[in-house]
Write an enzyme that holds these catalytic residues in place. Sequence first.
Site, PDB file in Angstrom:
ATOM      1  CG  ASP A  13      -1.892  -1.179   1.182  1.00  0.00           C
ATOM      2  OD1 ASP A  13      -2.266  -1.621   0.088  1.00  0.00           O
ATOM      3  OD2 ASP A  13      -2.241  -1.672   2.274  1.00  0.00           O
ATOM      4  CE  LYS A  16       2.411  -2.489  -4.330  1.00  0.00           C
ATOM      5  NZ  LYS A  16       2.041  -2.054  -2.977  1.00  0.00           N
ATOM      6  N   GLY A  40      -4.585  -4.339  -3.710  1.00  0.00           N
ATOM      7  CA  GLY A  40      -5.553  -3.293  -4.027  1.00  0.00           C
ATOM      8  C   GLY A  40      -4.753  -2.070  -4.440  1.00  0.00           C
ATOM      9  CG  HIS A  41      -2.103  -2.186  -7.002  1.00  0.00           C
ATOM     10  ND1 HIS A  41      -1.370  -2.923  -7.888  1.00  0.00           N
ATOM     11  CD2 HIS A  41      -1.705  -2.610  -5.769  1.00  0.00           C
ATOM     12  CE1 HIS A  41      -0.572  -3.755  -7.224  1.00  0.00           C
ATOM     13  NE2 HIS A  41      -0.776  -3.583  -5.937  1.00  0.00           N
ATOM     14  CD  GLN A 223       0.657  -8.883  -2.538  1.00  0.00           C
ATOM     15  OE1 GLN A 223       1.304  -9.530  -3.333  1.00  0.00           O
ATOM     16  NE2 GLN A 223      -0.598  -8.560  -2.768  1.00  0.00           N
TER      17      GLN A 223
HETATM   18  P1  GDP Z   1      -0.751   0.306  -3.598  1.00  0.00           P
HETATM   19  O1  GDP Z   1      -1.377  -0.943  -3.123  1.00  0.00           O
HETATM   20  O2  GDP Z   1       0.714   0.367  -3.334  1.00  0.00           O
HETATM   21  O3  GDP Z   1      -1.071   0.631  -5.034  1.00  0.00           O
HETATM   22  O4  GDP Z   1      -1.385   1.477  -2.713  1.00  0.00           O
HETATM   23  P2  GDP Z   1      -2.960   1.631  -2.342  1.00  0.00           P
HETATM   24  O5  GDP Z   1      -3.685   2.094  -3.536  1.00  0.00           O
HETATM   25  O6  GDP Z   1      -3.454   0.416  -1.656  1.00  0.00           O
HETATM   26  O7  GDP Z   1      -2.864   2.733  -1.217  1.00  0.00           O
HETATM   27  C1  GDP Z   1      -2.415   4.007  -1.467  1.00  0.00           C
HETATM   28  C2  GDP Z   1      -3.556   4.992  -1.164  1.00  0.00           C
HETATM   29  O8  GDP Z   1      -3.039   6.297  -1.064  1.00  0.00           O
HETATM   30  C3  GDP Z   1      -4.596   5.068  -2.273  1.00  0.00           C
HETATM   31  O9  GDP Z   1      -5.840   5.347  -1.708  1.00  0.00           O
HETATM   32  C4  GDP Z   1      -4.123   6.218  -3.136  1.00  0.00           C
HETATM   33  O10 GDP Z   1      -5.163   6.867  -3.851  1.00  0.00           O
HETATM   34  C5  GDP Z   1      -3.560   7.129  -2.080  1.00  0.00           C
HETATM   35  N1  GDP Z   1      -2.415   7.930  -2.526  1.00  0.00           N
HETATM   36  C6  GDP Z   1      -1.422   7.598  -3.388  1.00  0.00           C
HETATM   37  N2  GDP Z   1      -0.500   8.572  -3.445  1.00  0.00           N
HETATM   38  C7  GDP Z   1      -0.915   9.544  -2.603  1.00  0.00           C
HETATM   39  C8  GDP Z   1      -0.378  10.802  -2.197  1.00  0.00           C
HETATM   40  O11 GDP Z   1       0.693  11.238  -2.631  1.00  0.00           O
HETATM   41  N3  GDP Z   1      -1.090  11.513  -1.267  1.00  0.00           N
HETATM   42  C9  GDP Z   1      -2.281  11.073  -0.751  1.00  0.00           C
HETATM   43  N4  GDP Z   1      -2.892  11.833   0.145  1.00  0.00           N
HETATM   44  N5  GDP Z   1      -2.811   9.901  -1.125  1.00  0.00           N
HETATM   45  C10 GDP Z   1      -2.142   9.149  -2.018  1.00  0.00           C
HETATM   46  P1  IMO Z   2      -0.952  -4.197  -2.189  1.00  0.00           P
HETATM   47  O1  IMO Z   2      -0.511  -4.779  -3.522  1.00  0.00           O
HETATM   48  C1  IMO Z   2      -0.932  -4.571   2.157  1.00  0.00           C
HETATM   49  C2  IMO Z   2      -0.996  -8.645   3.764  1.00  0.00           C
HETATM   50  C3  IMO Z   2      -2.217  -9.113   4.511  1.00  0.00           C
HETATM   51  C4  IMO Z   2      -1.565 -10.060   5.500  1.00  0.00           C
HETATM   52  C5  IMO Z   2      -0.454 -10.705   4.680  1.00  0.00           C
HETATM   53  C6  IMO Z   2      -0.819 -12.065   4.091  1.00  0.00           C
HETATM   54  O2  IMO Z   2      -2.232  -3.455  -2.260  1.00  0.00           O
HETATM   55  O3  IMO Z   2       0.170  -3.431  -1.582  1.00  0.00           O
HETATM   56  P2  IMO Z   2      -2.383 -12.776   2.051  1.00  0.00           P
HETATM   57  O4  IMO Z   2      -3.839 -12.551   1.809  1.00  0.00           O
HETATM   58  O5  IMO Z   2      -1.492 -12.197   0.999  1.00  0.00           O
HETATM   59  O6  IMO Z   2      -2.044 -14.208   2.332  1.00  0.00           O
HETATM   60  O7  IMO Z   2      -2.077 -11.974   3.424  1.00  0.00           O
HETATM   61  O8  IMO Z   2      -0.172  -9.795   3.625  1.00  0.00           O
HETATM   62  N1  IMO Z   2      -1.257  -8.133   2.392  1.00  0.00           N
HETATM   63  C7  IMO Z   2      -1.187  -6.844   2.060  1.00  0.00           C
HETATM   64  N2  IMO Z   2      -0.969  -5.745   2.812  1.00  0.00           N
HETATM   65  N3  IMO Z   2      -1.073  -4.448   0.816  1.00  0.00           N
HETATM   66  C8  IMO Z   2      -1.272  -5.545   0.044  1.00  0.00           C
HETATM   67  O9  IMO Z   2      -1.281  -5.498  -1.292  1.00  0.00           O
HETATM   68  C9  IMO Z   2      -1.374  -6.801   0.663  1.00  0.00           C
HETATM   69  N4  IMO Z   2      -1.586  -8.070   0.217  1.00  0.00           N
HETATM   70  C10 IMO Z   2      -1.492  -8.862   1.286  1.00  0.00           C
HETATM   71  O10 IMO Z   2      -2.877  -8.056   5.147  1.00  0.00           O
HETATM   72  O11 IMO Z   2      -0.957  -9.338   6.532  1.00  0.00           O
HETATM   73 MG    MG Z   3      -2.881  -1.590  -1.831  1.00  0.00          MG
END
Ligand code: GDP
Ligand code: IMO
Ligand code: MG
Length: 428
Positions: A13, A16, A40-41, A223
């Site tokens: 999270d 990416k 979840g991206h 991840q």
């Molecule tokens: P990922 O799994 O690495 O793609 O990241 P996620 O999408 O799960 O989590 C990142 C969250 O932060 C998302 O809700 C994005 O919309 C938000 N986000 C990304 N970059 C920024 C930023 O520079 N500032 C803020 N406030 N939110 C951001």
């Molecule tokens: P993105 O791509 C954050 C965590 C779960 C748990 C551990 C194992 O959005 O960054 P799993 O279901 O993979 O067997 O769970 O990994 N986890 C993540 N945490 N971002 C993710 O994906 C994750 N995918 C799995 O919360 O701790």
């Molecule tokens: Mg994510």
Amino acid sequence: MPGLVVLGAQWGDEGKGRIVDLLAADAQVVARYQGGHNAGHTVVVAGQTLKLHQIPAGITRAGVLCVIGNGAVVEPLSLVAEMDEVARLGFDLGQLRISRAAHLILPYHQALDQAQELSRGAAAIGTTGRGIGPAYADKAAREGLRAEELVHFDSFAAHFRQAAAAKNEMLVRLYGQPALDVEAMLEQLRPVAARLAPHIADTSLLVHQALRKGQRVLFEGAQGTLLDIDHGTYPFVTSSNPVAGGACVGVGVGPSEITRVLGVVKAYTTRVGGGPFPCELSDEVGEHLVRMGAEFGTTTGRRRRCGWLDTVVVRYAARLSGFTGLAVTKLDVLSGLPRLRICTAYRCGGVVTEDWPPVGHSLADCEPIYEELPGWSESLGAVRRWDDLPPTAQRYVGRIEALVGIPVDLVSVGPEREQLIVRRDAWT
Ligand code: GDP
Ligand code: IMO
Ligand code: MG
């Protein structure tokens, strides 16, 4: 022929998805190399929020070939739902390809994941409950079903019946759970197999051909490094290899094709699920990060654990993946905190280490050692140039660069595509 890997330097999270969305503007191929719908991206384009789980974030760019590589695990039912949602938002799926060798997550994997978590009790990993571990376990045990089997549904059905019967035994006898209805699952999968079949391909060949034509290939990680099954905080990890080495195995290219590696670093640290987290905060600063950063999971909606930036973790990630650059995300979230802290080292027992804890110690035994920096009060959402950042924000990013020893190419200051400062081209 540049091959750029984009991966998470912390516990996932990091942002990416939004970085891949940006860099895909200059790519011809985006290939996801591991993970499944545990990811979840989030990508925000023109006020529209796209939550991607299995489809590479390059789908936002017309004409980009989007590959789900052999190292990923594919859940067919949710992939089709995701495709429908992506199409509804107006993006074209004509260029989506799924590796023939990608293993399938089937409904019994999900049931087993949940049953296993229950049986772990207090030692639960806190998985996403999506069946990731059981699907990769079947792959390693050579008992899995692969995407290419969906092309001939009758033989797929025979294999599925055999596998599902064995899993039902486990569910009932080992975990005391109800058996799943095998024929009902097959009926759900039949139309889905027909939808996915035209997208299934020899994706290693497609990526190879693109590289030979001199095209740019972006390898998308899911991840993060600390969730890597080999290098992460085992057993509180996922079941694949987010580190850059995973990109070669998970897409089917040689290491010589990788020319750049971009580590995505959130300006602070978050983690979802169980496991050690030395810099975790349970005070009002932690609250600030959850609230201002909207730190709730994209996939499960769980509140993310939050803490100060840990540069021991990021240095470790840089070592494991050979980062050539960093993207620092969510810098805007720190606005309004008068004093900031960065963890520079750990105290483990009597030992101080700037590196991963030595043998005999685990991250759970480590106390962070912090350095303190001044914060800033200005909101950063409208900043687009490095020179327009408050000097204290520049200093904070500068400390990350110095402590990790890798240049910061990109800084993001909000979730929208444009809320970004480009300091250097990550591709070259
Ligand atoms: P990922 O799994 O690495 O793609 O990241 P996620 O999408 O799960 O989590 C990142 C969250 O932060 C998302 O809700 C994005 O919309 C938000 N986000 C990304 N970059 C920024 C930023 O520079 N500032 C803020 N406030 N939110 C951001
Ligand atoms: P993105 O791509 C954050 C965590 C779960 C748990 C551990 C194992 O959005 O960054 P799993 O279901 O993979 O067997 O769970 O990994 N986890 C993540 N945490 N971002 C993710 O994906 C994750 N995918 C799995 O919360 O701790
Ligand atoms: Mg994510």
